[in-house]
Design a protein around this motif. Structure first.
Motif, PDB file in Angstrom:
ATOM      1  N   GLN A 198       0.835  -1.192   0.000  1.00  0.00           N
ATOM      2  CA  GLN A 198       0.000   0.000   0.000  1.00  0.00           C
ATOM      3  C   GLN A 198       0.872   1.246   0.000  1.00  0.00           C
ATOM      4  O   GLN A 198       2.062   1.202   0.319  1.00  0.00           O
ATOM      5  CB  GLN A 198      -0.910   0.003   1.237  1.00  0.00           C
ATOM      6  N   GLU A 199       0.264   2.374  -0.344  1.00  0.00           N
ATOM      7  CA  GLU A 199       0.969   3.646  -0.266  1.00  0.00           C
ATOM      8  C   GLU A 199       1.269   3.945   1.200  1.00  0.00           C
ATOM      9  O   GLU A 199       0.380   3.866   2.049  1.00  0.00           O
ATOM     10  CB  GLU A 199       0.113   4.758  -0.870  1.00  0.00           C
ATOM     11  N   PRO A 200       2.521   4.273   1.553  1.00  0.00           N
ATOM     12  CA  PRO A 200       2.860   4.528   2.962  1.00  0.00           C
ATOM     13  C   PRO A 200       2.032   5.676   3.545  1.00  0.00           C
ATOM     14  O   PRO A 200       1.873   6.725   2.913  1.00  0.00           O
ATOM     15  CB  PRO A 200       4.353   4.896   2.905  1.00  0.00           C
ATOM     16  N   ASN A 201       1.501   5.452   4.751  1.00  0.00           N
ATOM     17  CA  ASN A 201       0.779   6.511   5.442  1.00  0.00           C
ATOM     18  C   ASN A 201       1.674   7.161   6.486  1.00  0.00           C
ATOM     19  O   ASN A 201       2.873   6.868   6.572  1.00  0.00           O
ATOM     20  CB  ASN A 201      -0.509   5.967   6.066  1.00  0.00           C
ATOM     21  N   LYS A 252       8.329  16.941   1.248  1.00  0.00           N
ATOM     22  CA  LYS A 252       6.919  17.244   1.045  1.00  0.00           C
ATOM     23  C   LYS A 252       5.988  16.414   1.915  1.00  0.00           C
ATOM     24  O   LYS A 252       4.857  16.832   2.182  1.00  0.00           O
ATOM     25  CB  LYS A 252       6.558  17.038  -0.426  1.00  0.00           C
ATOM     26  N   GLU A 253       6.450  15.212   2.341  1.00  0.00           N
ATOM     27  CA  GLU A 253       5.544  14.326   3.048  1.00  0.00           C
ATOM     28  C   GLU A 253       5.990  14.003   4.469  1.00  0.00           C
ATOM     29  O   GLU A 253       5.245  14.198   5.420  1.00  0.00           O
ATOM     30  CB  GLU A 253       5.368  13.013   2.271  1.00  0.00           C
ATOM     31  N   ILE A 254       7.241  13.523   4.596  1.00  0.00           N
ATOM     32  CA  ILE A 254       7.651  13.010   5.904  1.00  0.00           C
ATOM     33  C   ILE A 254       7.815  14.130   6.910  1.00  0.00           C
ATOM     34  O   ILE A 254       7.254  14.079   8.017  1.00  0.00           O
ATOM     35  CB  ILE A 254       8.993  12.236   5.798  1.00  0.00           C
ATOM     36  N   LEU A 255       8.616  15.141   6.549  1.00  0.00           N
ATOM     37  CA  LEU A 255       8.918  16.199   7.498  1.00  0.00           C
ATOM     38  C   LEU A 255       7.662  16.914   7.989  1.00  0.00           C
ATOM     39  O   LEU A 255       7.489  17.097   9.200  1.00  0.00           O
ATOM     40  CB  LEU A 255       9.912  17.187   6.880  1.00  0.00           C
ATOM     41  N   PRO A 256       6.735  17.343   7.110  1.00  0.00           N
ATOM     42  CA  PRO A 256       5.513  17.970   7.625  1.00  0.00           C
ATOM     43  C   PRO A 256       4.714  17.060   8.547  1.00  0.00           C
ATOM     44  O   PRO A 256       4.154  17.513   9.543  1.00  0.00           O
ATOM     45  CB  PRO A 256       4.729  18.296   6.341  1.00  0.00           C
ATOM     46  N   ARG A 257       4.675  15.773   8.239  1.00  0.00           N
ATOM     47  CA  ARG A 257       3.908  14.857   9.081  1.00  0.00           C
ATOM     48  C   ARG A 257       4.552  14.682  10.450  1.00  0.00           C
ATOM     49  O   ARG A 257       3.863  14.579  11.467  1.00  0.00           O
ATOM     50  CB  ARG A 257       3.779  13.494   8.376  1.00  0.00           C
ATOM     51  N   ILE A 258       5.880  14.616  10.472  1.00  0.00           N
ATOM     52  CA  ILE A 258       6.573  14.507  11.752  1.00  0.00           C
ATOM     53  C   ILE A 258       6.317  15.751  12.593  1.00  0.00           C
ATOM     54  O   ILE A 258       6.052  15.678  13.799  1.00  0.00           O
ATOM     55  CB  ILE A 258       8.084  14.290  11.534  1.00  0.00           C
ATOM     56  N   ILE A 259       6.373  16.925  11.959  1.00  0.00           N
ATOM     57  CA  ILE A 259       6.154  18.174  12.686  1.00  0.00           C
ATOM     58  C   ILE A 259       4.727  18.246  13.217  1.00  0.00           C
ATOM     59  O   ILE A 259       4.491  18.616  14.369  1.00  0.00           O
ATOM     60  CB  ILE A 259       6.453  19.382  11.774  1.00  0.00           C
ATOM     61  N   VAL A 260       3.759  17.869  12.374  1.00  0.00           N
ATOM     62  CA  VAL A 260       2.363  17.908  12.812  1.00  0.00           C
ATOM     63  C   VAL A 260       2.118  16.940  13.961  1.00  0.00           C
ATOM     64  O   VAL A 260       1.399  17.234  14.913  1.00  0.00           O
ATOM     65  CB  VAL A 260       1.430  17.583  11.623  1.00  0.00           C
ATOM     66  N   THR A 261       2.761  15.763  13.897  1.00  0.00           N
ATOM     67  CA  THR A 261       2.598  14.784  14.962  1.00  0.00           C
ATOM     68  C   THR A 261       3.226  15.274  16.258  1.00  0.00           C
ATOM     69  O   THR A 261       2.670  15.113  17.354  1.00  0.00           O
ATOM     70  CB  THR A 261       3.234  13.441  14.549  1.00  0.00           C
ATOM     71  N   ALA A 262       4.420  15.882  16.154  1.00  0.00           N
ATOM     72  CA  ALA A 262       5.127  16.331  17.352  1.00  0.00           C
ATOM     73  C   ALA A 262       4.523  17.614  17.918  1.00  0.00           C
ATOM     74  O   ALA A 262       4.498  17.814  19.130  1.00  0.00           O
ATOM     75  CB  ALA A 262       6.606  16.552  17.026  1.00  0.00           C
ATOM     76  N   PHE A 263       4.042  18.487  17.036  1.00  0.00           N
ATOM     77  CA  PHE A 263       3.484  19.775  17.471  1.00  0.00           C
ATOM     78  C   PHE A 263       2.098  19.952  16.851  1.00  0.00           C
ATOM     79  O   PHE A 263       1.924  20.686  15.877  1.00  0.00           O
ATOM     80  CB  PHE A 263       4.398  20.926  17.039  1.00  0.00           C
ATOM     81  N   PRO A 264       1.091  19.253  17.396  1.00  0.00           N
ATOM     82  CA  PRO A 264      -0.233  19.256  16.765  1.00  0.00           C
ATOM     83  C   PRO A 264      -0.901  20.616  16.719  1.00  0.00           C
ATOM     84  O   PRO A 264      -1.795  20.831  15.921  1.00  0.00           O
ATOM     85  CB  PRO A 264      -1.036  18.280  17.644  1.00  0.00           C
ATOM     86  N   ASN A 265      -0.470  21.547  17.550  1.00  0.00           N
ATOM     87  CA  ASN A 265      -1.091  22.870  17.569  1.00  0.00           C
ATOM     88  C   ASN A 265      -0.415  23.855  16.632  1.00  0.00           C
ATOM     89  O   ASN A 265      -0.836  25.008  16.508  1.00  0.00           O
ATOM     90  CB  ASN A 265      -1.076  23.452  18.988  1.00  0.00           C
TER      91      ASN A 265
END
Length: 325
Positions: free
Chosen positions: A9-12, A304-317
């Protein structure tokens, strides 16, 4: 029991986070092995980290409500067979060979050599696990292979016996890692935690006999700390991530984490062991990284994908800008 291999599957987001954990935590393993081999024989390094990881995984599996694999039905025995195969090729054998190799070569070279893993895995996964090999992937594989040849070329040409011996051990270990991804993809669809625990237990049992004949007296406090870290981090923690990601996103995808591991090894090796980082290693590493960029769009995808997701996960606000802003 028949088992059809589902296409990857496409990585989530969870896949990318586990990919990062395998890359960065796994990349620290050569440095920890360097600390351990100062007093611990390779047999102890392999066996101790596997038994510690097994205890952690048994506790984690039972503590989260998952059962251990049974031994009653034919399906159970088939699952145990796959777990034993994965434990041998992905843990017992390479975990013994890596310390032996690092008696001959530096932790930097051991880490950088892991860059060969995606090259092999992409080809093997295409042949045996139904993971597509596109023209772009093939070009990336070829460029990555050139990078590996640049990396090991001078050492091989010079005929340094110890270096060639160490590199040979690493190649066997890496072939084992590549084969393990295929075994995991073909394994029966049992709970990930149950399968991972069984796999680790099998690997630990395989490395147990040499422990009775090994010399434990030379291990100091630093060595025991290194063994503890190897068991908890690069072995126990990453095992769940590896099995989960391989089953869902494919062995080829996970193997690309090996391109980050050399960077971690280089940083730790130069910072703590004063190991030299040569121009040849730099050129080989850069060429290998170009290979992964071609194979999966690695750096662009990371941005485009990994870094923004890591940031959103670590700093949800916190709001993360899109790459186009």
């Amino acid at each position: 029991m028949s088992h059809t291999i589902a296409p990857p599957q496409e990585p989530n987001r969870a896949d990318w986070l586990m990919w990062a954990a395998v890359a960065f935590v796994g990349g620290s393993a050569p440095a920890a092995i360097n600390l351990a081999i100062a007093g611990a024989p390779p047999a102890i390094i392999a066996g101790a980290r596997l038994w510690l990881a097994t205890l952690v995984l048994v506790t984690f599996t039972l503590g989260t409500g998952r059962p251990l694999l049974g031994l009653r039905t034919k399906e159970d025995w088939i699952a145990w067979g796959y777990a034993a195969a994965a434990g041998a090729t992905g843990y017992a054998i390479p975990f013994t060979l890596f310390p032996l190799a690092q008696l001959e070569i530096s932790s930097i070279m051991a880490g950088i050599f892991m860059s060969f893993l995606p090259v092999i895995t992409v080809l093997v996964a295409a042949a045996f696990a139904g993971e597509p090999l596109t023209r772009r992937s093939l070009i990336g594989v070829l460029v990555g292979t050139v990078g590996v040849l640049i990396l090991i070329g001078p050492a091989a040409i010079s005929g340094a016996e110890g270096t060639l011996y160490g590199q040979g051990l690493l190649m066997i270990a890496i072939l084992g890692y590549a084969a393990t991804g295929i075994v995991m993809r073909r394994a029966p669809d049992v709970p990930v935690r149950s399968f991972t625990t069984a796999m680790m237990l099998c690997a630990a049992l395989m490395t147990t006999p040499p422990l009775f004949f090994a010399d434990w007296s030379a291990i100091n406090g630093q060595g025991y700390l290194a063994l503890a870290y190897l068991g908890l981090g690069p072995t126990g923690l990453t095992a769940i991530c590896i099995v989960t990601v391989v089953r869902r996103a494919g062995a080829g995808f996970l193997s690309t984490s090996a391109y980050v591991a050399p960077v971690v090894s280089v940083i730790l090796g130069t910072a703590f062991f004063s190991e030299a980082f040569t121009l040849n290693q730099a050129l080989g590493l850069l060429t290998i990284l170009l290979g992964i960029t071609l194979t999966r769009g690695g750096f662009l995808r990371f941005q485009k994908e990994i870094l923004p997701r890591i940031i959103v996960t670590a700093f949800p606000n916190k709001r993360t800008r899109s790459p186009d802003e």
